[in-house]
Write a protein that holds these residues in place. Structure first.
Motif, PDB file in Angstrom:
ATOM      1  N   ILE A  16     -15.826  17.310   3.028  1.00 51.75           N
ATOM      2  CA  ILE A  16     -14.475  17.107   3.825  1.00 51.75           C
ATOM      3  C   ILE A  16     -14.315  16.147   4.283  1.00 51.75           C
ATOM      4  CG2 ILE A  16     -13.995  16.948   6.446  1.00 51.75           C
ATOM      5  CD1 ILE A  16     -15.887  20.118   7.069  1.00 51.75           C
ATOM      6  N   LEU A  17     -15.886  15.431   4.550  1.00 51.24           N
ATOM      7  CA  LEU A  17     -15.558  13.244   4.564  1.00 51.24           C
ATOM      8  C   LEU A  17     -14.750  13.433   2.672  1.00 51.24           C
ATOM      9  CD1 LEU A  17     -18.773  12.672   5.997  1.00 51.24           C
ATOM     10  CD2 LEU A  17     -17.134  12.280   6.740  1.00 51.24           C
ATOM     11  N   ALA A  18     -15.195  13.652   1.847  1.00 52.10           N
ATOM     12  CA  ALA A  18     -14.710  13.063   0.655  1.00 52.10           C
ATOM     13  C   ALA A  18     -13.186  13.288   0.789  1.00 52.10           C
ATOM     14  CB  ALA A  18     -15.182  14.074  -0.540  1.00 52.10           C
ATOM     15  N   GLU A  19     -12.494  14.632   1.033  1.00 49.07           N
ATOM     16  CA  GLU A  19     -11.409  14.070   1.561  1.00 49.07           C
ATOM     17  C   GLU A  19     -10.683  13.884   2.242  1.00 49.07           C
ATOM     18  OE1 GLU A  19      -9.782  18.824   1.737  1.00 49.07           O
ATOM     19  OE2 GLU A  19     -11.786  19.554   0.875  1.00 49.07           O
ATOM     20  N   VAL A  20     -11.651  13.095   3.422  1.00 43.17           N
ATOM     21  CA  VAL A  20     -10.942  12.490   4.551  1.00 43.17           C
ATOM     22  C   VAL A  20     -11.304  10.943   3.505  1.00 43.17           C
ATOM     23  CG1 VAL A  20     -11.429  10.983   6.682  1.00 43.17           C
ATOM     24  CG2 VAL A  20     -11.683  13.724   6.559  1.00 43.17           C
ATOM     25  N   ARG A  37     -10.167  15.334  16.213  1.00 42.85           N
ATOM     26  CA  ARG A  37      -9.549  15.229  14.578  1.00 42.85           C
ATOM     27  C   ARG A  37     -10.671  14.033  14.186  1.00 42.85           C
ATOM     28  NH1 ARG A  37      -4.417  12.313  16.101  1.00 42.85           N
ATOM     29  NH2 ARG A  37      -4.440  14.603  17.078  1.00 42.85           N
ATOM     30  N   VAL A  38     -10.885  14.302  12.767  1.00 40.44           N
ATOM     31  CA  VAL A  38     -11.746  13.642  11.876  1.00 40.44           C
ATOM     32  C   VAL A  38     -10.113  13.079  11.081  1.00 40.44           C
ATOM     33  CG1 VAL A  38     -13.335  13.597   9.792  1.00 40.44           C
ATOM     34  CG2 VAL A  38     -13.168  15.061  11.875  1.00 40.44           C
ATOM     35  N   THR A  39     -10.505  11.437  11.199  1.00 40.22           N
ATOM     36  CA  THR A  39      -9.466  10.635  10.238  1.00 40.22           C
ATOM     37  C   THR A  39     -10.049   9.560   9.484  1.00 40.22           C
ATOM     38  OG1 THR A  39      -9.176   9.342  11.767  1.00 40.22           O
ATOM     39  CG2 THR A  39      -7.489  11.492  11.657  1.00 40.22           C
ATOM     40  N   GLY A  40      -9.321   9.126   8.544  1.00 40.86           N
ATOM     41  CA  GLY A  40      -9.788   8.498   7.620  1.00 40.86           C
ATOM     42  C   GLY A  40     -10.599   6.323   8.453  1.00 40.86           C
ATOM     43  N   VAL A  41     -10.784   5.997   8.108  1.00 37.85           N
ATOM     44  CA  VAL A  41     -11.068   4.344   8.577  1.00 37.85           C
ATOM     45  C   VAL A  41     -10.388   3.311   8.123  1.00 37.85           C
ATOM     46  CG1 VAL A  41     -12.771   2.854   9.752  1.00 37.85           C
ATOM     47  CG2 VAL A  41     -13.012   4.911  10.320  1.00 37.85           C
TER      48      VAL A  41
END
Length: 85
Positions: A16-20, A37-41
């Protein structure tokens, strides 16, 4: 935006983090209700380093590896004289 349940998020966190990082956003749900909600920084890119930027500004003497060898040895081993009590 993809939705995953808590168990799937825990099990596949690395994926999931790789996709983010690639720009995808996720919603994590508990019992079907959105919780987070998980979004990139957005990160500022690191400045490029210039190799050899100090070339010619410092000189390392040829005897660097043996410089002050006797003084250093004396500091560790002493001067050879024993102190009397």
């Amino acid at each position: 935006m993809k939705t995953v349940n808590v168990h799937e998020a825990k099990t596949h966190l690395s994926r999931i983090l790789a996709e983010v990082e690639a720009g995808e956003e996720f919603t994590i749900a508990r019992a079907g209700k959105p919780v987070a909600r998980v979004t990139g920084v957005d990160q500022e890119p690191l400045p490029r380093r210039r190799l050899g930027a100090l070339r010619g500004r410092a000189v390392v003497p040829d005897d660097f590896d043996t410089w002050a060898q006797e003084e250093i040895q004396t500091m560790f081993e002493g001067s050879g004289e024993q102190a009397t009590p």
